[in-house]
Design a protein around this motif. Structure first.
Motif, short mmCIF file in Angstrom:
data_model
loop_
_atom_site.label_atom_id
_atom_site.label_comp_id
_atom_site.label_asym_id
_atom_site.label_seq_id
_atom_site.Cartn_x
_atom_site.Cartn_y
_atom_site.Cartn_z
N GLU A 18 76.41 -23.33 -34.26
CA GLU A 18 77.58 -23.93 -35.39
C GLU A 18 77.80 -25.33 -34.82
O GLU A 18 78.12 -25.35 -33.75
N PRO A 19 78.30 -26.22 -35.77
CA PRO A 19 79.03 -27.24 -35.34
C PRO A 19 80.21 -27.08 -34.44
O PRO A 19 80.99 -26.43 -35.06
N HIS A 20 80.39 -27.80 -33.20
CA HIS A 20 81.55 -27.68 -32.53
C HIS A 20 81.58 -28.62 -31.64
O HIS A 20 80.76 -29.64 -31.44
N PRO A 21 82.94 -29.11 -31.23
CA PRO A 21 83.16 -30.32 -30.50
C PRO A 21 82.41 -30.37 -29.27
O PRO A 21 82.11 -29.54 -28.50
N GLU A 22 81.71 -31.53 -29.31
CA GLU A 22 80.69 -31.70 -27.91
C GLU A 22 81.39 -32.21 -26.74
O GLU A 22 81.83 -33.58 -26.90
N HIS A 23 81.65 -31.63 -25.69
CA HIS A 23 82.32 -32.23 -24.48
C HIS A 23 81.77 -31.37 -23.45
O HIS A 23 81.13 -30.29 -23.61
N ASP A 24 81.88 -31.73 -22.12
CA ASP A 24 81.46 -31.08 -20.86
C ASP A 24 82.25 -29.59 -20.63
O ASP A 24 83.44 -29.73 -21.04
N ARG A 25 81.23 -28.73 -20.74
CA ARG A 25 81.47 -27.20 -20.56
C ARG A 25 80.89 -26.53 -19.39
O ARG A 25 79.63 -27.24 -18.74
N ILE A 26 81.56 -25.54 -18.73
CA ILE A 26 80.92 -24.87 -17.56
C ILE A 26 79.92 -24.13 -18.36
O ILE A 26 80.29 -23.13 -19.23
N ASP A 27 78.23 -24.10 -18.16
CA ASP A 27 77.50 -23.23 -18.64
C ASP A 27 77.17 -22.13 -18.04
O ASP A 27 76.81 -22.14 -16.71
N LEU A 28 77.62 -21.00 -18.52
CA LEU A 28 77.40 -19.46 -17.86
C LEU A 28 76.46 -18.76 -18.60
O LEU A 28 76.19 -17.72 -18.32
N GLY A 29 75.40 -19.41 -19.30
CA GLY A 29 74.36 -18.77 -20.03
C GLY A 29 74.91 -18.25 -21.41
O GLY A 29 74.98 -18.97 -22.59
N GLY A 30 75.64 -16.81 -21.18
CA GLY A 30 76.05 -16.38 -22.80
C GLY A 30 77.28 -16.88 -22.97
O GLY A 30 77.79 -16.73 -24.14
N LEU A 31 78.25 -17.62 -22.12
CA LEU A 31 79.38 -18.34 -22.62
C LEU A 31 79.37 -19.63 -21.73
O LEU A 31 78.83 -20.16 -20.91
N ARG A 32 80.05 -20.68 -22.48
CA ARG A 32 80.15 -21.97 -21.97
C ARG A 32 81.75 -22.22 -22.34
O ARG A 32 82.23 -22.25 -23.32
N LEU A 33 82.14 -22.51 -21.28
CA LEU A 33 83.56 -22.54 -20.94
C LEU A 33 84.21 -23.99 -20.81
O LEU A 33 83.65 -24.78 -20.12
N PRO A 34 85.49 -24.32 -21.48
CA PRO A 34 85.98 -25.69 -21.16
C PRO A 34 86.34 -25.83 -19.86
O PRO A 34 86.84 -24.48 -19.02
N HIS A 35 86.39 -26.71 -19.36
CA HIS A 35 86.94 -27.17 -17.93
C HIS A 35 88.50 -27.26 -17.91
O HIS A 35 89.18 -27.82 -18.83
N ASN A 36 89.25 -26.37 -17.24
CA ASN A 36 90.54 -26.46 -16.81
C ASN A 36 90.85 -26.41 -15.48
O ASN A 36 90.70 -25.48 -14.89
N PRO A 37 91.27 -27.65 -15.00
CA PRO A 37 91.22 -27.67 -13.40
C PRO A 37 92.25 -26.86 -13.01
O PRO A 37 92.44 -26.39 -11.63
N ASP A 38 93.22 -26.07 -13.75
CA ASP A 38 94.25 -25.37 -13.26
C ASP A 38 93.77 -23.95 -13.11
O ASP A 38 94.63 -23.11 -12.26
N PHE A 39 92.59 -23.67 -13.63
CA PHE A 39 92.29 -22.02 -13.78
C PHE A 39 91.37 -21.83 -12.50
O PHE A 39 90.53 -22.85 -12.36
N ASP A 40 91.34 -20.72 -11.71
CA ASP A 40 90.56 -20.17 -11.04
C ASP A 40 89.51 -19.42 -11.62
O ASP A 40 90.05 -18.05 -12.08
N VAL A 41 88.25 -19.74 -12.07
CA VAL A 41 87.60 -18.99 -12.84
C VAL A 41 86.49 -18.24 -12.16
O VAL A 41 85.74 -18.79 -11.12
N ARG A 42 86.19 -16.91 -12.33
CA ARG A 42 85.30 -16.18 -11.73
C ARG A 42 84.68 -15.31 -12.67
O ARG A 42 84.88 -14.89 -13.52
#
Length: 197
Positions: A18-42
């Motif tokens: 679906e149309p969604h805002p296009e910006h840089d995301r972390i591509d994990l295959g099944g999920l694309r996550l927004p960048h938040n430098p404060d988060f420790d993502v695992r």
């Protein structure tokens, strides 16, 4: 900021098709996550499969898991019933994504605050669970809620069993097998993805 087609909703989680805002995301295959430098993502793993994401921030955490869902029905009511059977003290309330569950859950011999958010998408279901102070405090929860609102779910076209986890991969796994160790940070700034087993 020009986009090919504008999103039909104010916020996500979004379906990849679906149309969604296009910006840089972390591509994990099944999920694309927004960048938040404060988060420790695992990445959370079961066996050799990555099945979820944990984002740590201050004294709270967010767990995300995307599951395959039937085209014809939502899963949240069913999943909510299962959660309430395990933790009957949780209460239903209205939240930013509709009905959610919140309260104290028993965990490893103690209790801790938890907040369950369920979002039904086209052929997928996203479960977001907030633990810690953010589960009880809207202000502390705001960064997590904003994070969930900008997640993109990539269901794929292949047949999947109902409630089967949508598999994730490390950002570096696009062309190579997963390798352990430091230095796996292919994006400019943002969280390094580590694993939890």
């Amino acid at each position: 900021m020009a986009e090919t087609s504008a999103p039909m909703r104010a916020s996500g989680p979004w379906d990849a098709d679906e149309p969604h805002p296009e910006h840089d995301r972390i591509d994990l295959g099944g999920l694309r996550l927004p960048h938040n430098p404060d988060f420790d993502v695992r990445l959370a793993s079961m066996g050799d499969q990555h099945i979820g994401v944990v984002a740590l921030y201050e004294d709270s955490s967010l767990q995300l898991q995307a599951l395959a869902a039937p085209r014809s029905m939502s899963l949240w009511d069913e999943v909510k019933t299962k959660i309430l059977q395990q933790s009957p003290s949780l209460e239903e309330r209205q939240g930013p994504f509709g009905v959610e569950l919140s309260g104290e859950i028993a965990s490893e011999g103690t209790t801790r605050p938890a907040r369950y958010l369920g979002i039904d998408g086209p052929r997928w279901f996203l479960l977001a669970v907030i633990y810690g102070k953010a589960a009880m405090d809207e202000e502390v929860a705001a960064p997590f809620v904003d994070f969930v609102r900008d997640v993109v779910v990539v269901r794929g076209a292949e047949p999947m069993a109902r409630e089967e986890p949508i598999t994730l991969r490390r950002p570096s796994d696009q062309t190579a097998e997963a390798t352990e160790g430091p230095g796996l940070n292919p994006f400019k700034r943002g969280p390094e993805i580590s694993e939890i087993r």
